[in-house]
Design a protein around this motif. Structure first.
Motif, PDB file in Angstrom:
ATOM      1  N   SER A 111      -3.756  -4.866  30.568  1.00  0.00           N
ATOM      2  CA  SER A 111      -3.018  -5.943  29.903  1.00  0.00           C
ATOM      3  C   SER A 111      -1.528  -5.827  30.175  1.00  0.00           C
ATOM      4  O   SER A 111      -0.836  -6.833  30.364  1.00  0.00           O
ATOM      5  CB  SER A 111      -3.285  -5.904  28.395  1.00  0.00           C
ATOM      6  N   ALA A 112      -1.033  -4.602  30.237  1.00  0.00           N
ATOM      7  CA  ALA A 112       0.400  -4.407  30.458  1.00  0.00           C
ATOM      8  C   ALA A 112       0.816  -4.908  31.837  1.00  0.00           C
ATOM      9  O   ALA A 112       1.850  -5.585  31.987  1.00  0.00           O
ATOM     10  CB  ALA A 112       0.756  -2.928  30.306  1.00  0.00           C
ATOM     11  N   ARG A 114      -0.836  -7.092  33.711  1.00  0.00           N
ATOM     12  CA  ARG A 114      -1.034  -8.542  33.728  1.00  0.00           C
ATOM     13  C   ARG A 114       0.169  -9.260  33.116  1.00  0.00           C
ATOM     14  O   ARG A 114       0.695 -10.227  33.693  1.00  0.00           O
ATOM     15  CB  ARG A 114      -2.325  -8.902  32.991  1.00  0.00           C
ATOM     16  N   GLU A 115       0.587  -8.804  31.967  1.00  0.00           N
ATOM     17  CA  GLU A 115       1.720  -9.448  31.294  1.00  0.00           C
ATOM     18  C   GLU A 115       2.999  -9.309  32.107  1.00  0.00           C
ATOM     19  O   GLU A 115       3.794 -10.256  32.208  1.00  0.00           O
ATOM     20  CB  GLU A 115       1.891  -8.836  29.903  1.00  0.00           C
ATOM     21  N   CYS A 118       2.870 -11.695  35.210  1.00  0.00           N
ATOM     22  CA  CYS A 118       3.049 -13.094  34.811  1.00  0.00           C
ATOM     23  C   CYS A 118       4.505 -13.360  34.402  1.00  0.00           C
ATOM     24  O   CYS A 118       5.077 -14.411  34.731  1.00  0.00           O
ATOM     25  CB  CYS A 118       2.098 -13.446  33.677  1.00  0.00           C
ATOM     26  N   ARG A 119       5.105 -12.399  33.714  1.00  0.00           N
ATOM     27  CA  ARG A 119       6.508 -12.557  33.303  1.00  0.00           C
ATOM     28  C   ARG A 119       7.423 -12.604  34.519  1.00  0.00           C
ATOM     29  O   ARG A 119       8.323 -13.451  34.612  1.00  0.00           O
ATOM     30  CB  ARG A 119       6.912 -11.408  32.377  1.00  0.00           C
ATOM     31  N   GLN A 187       4.264 -22.395  26.688  1.00  0.00           N
ATOM     32  CA  GLN A 187       3.503 -21.202  27.018  1.00  0.00           C
ATOM     33  C   GLN A 187       2.553 -20.797  25.896  1.00  0.00           C
ATOM     34  O   GLN A 187       1.389 -20.454  26.153  1.00  0.00           O
ATOM     35  CB  GLN A 187       4.458 -20.044  27.333  1.00  0.00           C
ATOM     36  N   HIS A 188       3.015 -20.838  24.646  1.00  0.00           N
ATOM     37  CA  HIS A 188       2.168 -20.385  23.540  1.00  0.00           C
ATOM     38  C   HIS A 188       0.990 -21.319  23.279  1.00  0.00           C
ATOM     39  O   HIS A 188       0.046 -20.956  22.560  1.00  0.00           O
ATOM     40  CB  HIS A 188       3.003 -20.208  22.264  1.00  0.00           C
TER      41      HIS A 188
END
Length: 544
Positions: A111-112, A114-115, A118-119, A187-188
């Motif tokens: 997850s780290a 991936r985030e 994407c950022r 985004q959210h």
């Protein structure tokens, strides 16, 4: 001057490195170079392919990363300065630097990471003031360290994977942004659901180094699927192909995209594999069987792929299946179909007929099988042997398979149902009942068996067959329809094994034919610019 500059920079960068077309994408104009000795040849080949594909032969160099995954992030930005990402896609299953399978989310990605990816993708787009749809592409090593590779300033072939997981029509978003509208979602507000995998069905022969194929599709029967272009519908097919369509050598080899969306990766993978089992394509060789094998491969199932996956496992994944069983079933269907068309009730009344025997020879690719089919009270007993073996004469018993010691005893085929272009058969030794789609013309029969499409022809010379450039009789034959774009040798030249002989261009890709052994060129039968067809004689040589 440009080549000299690139040659100097190549030594500064170091090997291995990639030569890439500045104006390109999709692997065209790209060459992996392992050492300095191969650089000049690869440079010339990449430049020619880039010019043919994009009208621009400008090239760039970059350091090649080995055993890396190809992971990309879909971004969208509007003219108001808002930029969002729509998740990542893993595109590591490739051949010739072109993607064959794409999926989201990327398997075995933390997850780290991936985030962070994407950022960074969003930050890159914002830094250049980008507006529209785009893809930030990264290479990722085994420790999840990633490096930016390139940006594709458009929607890509694999965008349906993202559409399936988000429920967002990316083409609609692109049109809205182009009209000056704001992005429909922040985004959210973007959510992700399940797993999606896309396959690229291509007209190419995976067993022969993915050589592009052209010709006429005699049958096109996709699996049952939801409405095309639907989202969250399970299975989606994007294609404009139909039976009778002509697949030319002038465009990309992809003829369809098949996308599955499910709650788990395994469910999506199994759904696609099952769909491929019932997808019927006759007339042109495709990569259908390869894709099915990849989906069921343990390495792929575990998500342990990198960009070398297909190259490392090609012998296993792209190997042609044994021909004997398929030829056996084809011979039975051939006899039944011919009998019905000719009015021979003894064959046509397949359920319970008097003994009858037929002999024929069928060829698939370069392999010839001679067959004897006999109608018995139990079904059809078939002796199948390679061309070099002797089939028993008409008076011999099918119970003495000594002449078929290479291929085993006769196979009993029970025909449970028979109609035009579809039969249900059962092989006695396996007791497995299977539906067999097929088509037959005067000289050929095509059928799908064990997920592989076989195209068999009748009445051929059972002598030594030639296969692409891998010849033993001093001839190099064209493996495909294409145009001669380079000739590297001339009559009288002495050539070392694996050295380039000539190059063909087809489907916007350049294919180099190499020397099968140390040889002396005796004659050349083509020149640059010539259009050639499969099996055409290109050159002759004498092995040294």
């Amino acid at each position: 001057q440009a080549d000299a500059t690139l040659r100097h920079q190549a030594h500064a960068i170091g090997f291995p490195l990639l030569i890439k077309a500045s104006a390109g994408g999709g692997g065209r104009g790209m060459r992996l170079v392992h050492d300095a000795a191969a650089f000049d040849g690869a440079l010339a080949s990449a430049r020619a392919e880039a010019l043919a594909a994009f009208g621009d032969d400008t090239l760039i160099l970059e350091r090649a990363l080995s055993d890396a995954r190809h992971v990309e992030v879909q971004i969208f930005a509007d003219a108001q300065g808002v930029c969002v990402h729509l998740g990542e896609r893993d595109c590591s299953v490739q051949r010739r630097h072109q993607k064959l399978i794409e999926e989201s989310p990327a398997p075995n990605l933390s997850s780290a990471t991936r985030e962070a990816m994407c950022r960074h993708a969003v930050e890159l787009a914002r830094a250049i003031g980008y507006v529209g749809a785009g893809t930030m592409e990264f290479l990722l090593d085994a420790d999840e360290r990633y490096a930016f590779m390139e940006m594709n300033t458009r929607l890509q072939v694999e965008h349906p994977v993202t559409e399936a997981r988000t429920g967002i029509d990316l083409v609609e978003w692109q049109l809205r942004v182009a009209a000056g509208e704001a992005l429909p979602k922040a985004q959210h507000e973007i959510t992700f659901s399940g797993y999606a995998i896309e396959l690229r069905l291509c007209a190419e022969d995976a067993a022969r180094d993915f050589t592009p194929q052209s010709g006429t599709l005699t049958r096109w029967s996709p699996p049952v699927y939801a409405q095309p272009f639907a989202h969250h519908a399970g299975l989606r097919l994007d294609s404009a192909i139909h039976a009778g369509a002509e697949i030319s050598p002038y465009y990309d080899s992809m003829i369809a995209k098949l996308v599955a969306h499910a709650g788990t990766r395994d469910a999506a993978r199994e759904q696609l594999a099952a769909a491929l089992d019932t997808f019927v394509v006759f007339g042109v060789v495709t990569n259908q069987a390869l894709l099915a094998r990849v989906l069921r491969d343990a390495t792929f199932a575990a998500g342990r792929m990198d960009t070398t996956y297909l190259a490392r496992h090609r012998d296993r994944l792209a190997a042609l299946p044994p021909l004997r069983e398929a030829a056996t079933v084809a011979a039975v269907l051939w006899c039944l179909d011919h009998a019905r068309a000719s009015g021979f009730g003894e064959w046509a009344h397949w359920s319970n007929a008097l003994a009858h025997r037929a002999h024929l020879a069928l060829r698939a690719s370069d392999e010839v099988v001679r067959l004897q089919v006999e109608r018995t009270a139990r079904g059809f007993e078939v002796i199948a042997a390679p061309a070099r073996a002797r089939i028993p004469s008409a008076g011999a018993s099918t119970q003495t398979p000594s002449s078929t010691s290479d291929d085993g005893p006769p196979i009993l085929v029970e025909v449970l149902a028979f109609e035009r272009e579809q039969a249900t058969v059962r092989l006695a030794h396996s007791r497995v009942q299977r539906a067999v789609p097929y088509t037959r013309s005067d000289r050929t029969i095509a059928l799908q068996w064990n997920g592989h499409a076989f195209d068999l022809s009748e009445h051929i010379d059972a002598g030594t067959a030639q296969r692409d450039g891998d010849t033993l009789d001093g001839r190099i034959l064209a493996p495909m329809t294409g145009r001669v774009v380079a000739v590297h040798v001339a009559p009288g030249a002495e050539v070392a094994k694996a050295a380039p002989l000539l190059a063909l261009s087809a489907m916007k890709m350049e294919h180099v034919l190499s020397a099968p052994a140390d040889l002396l060129v005796s004659s050349m039968h083509v020149s640059i610019g010539d259009q050639v067809r499969p099996g055409q004689l290109l050159m002759e040589f004498v092995a040294r």
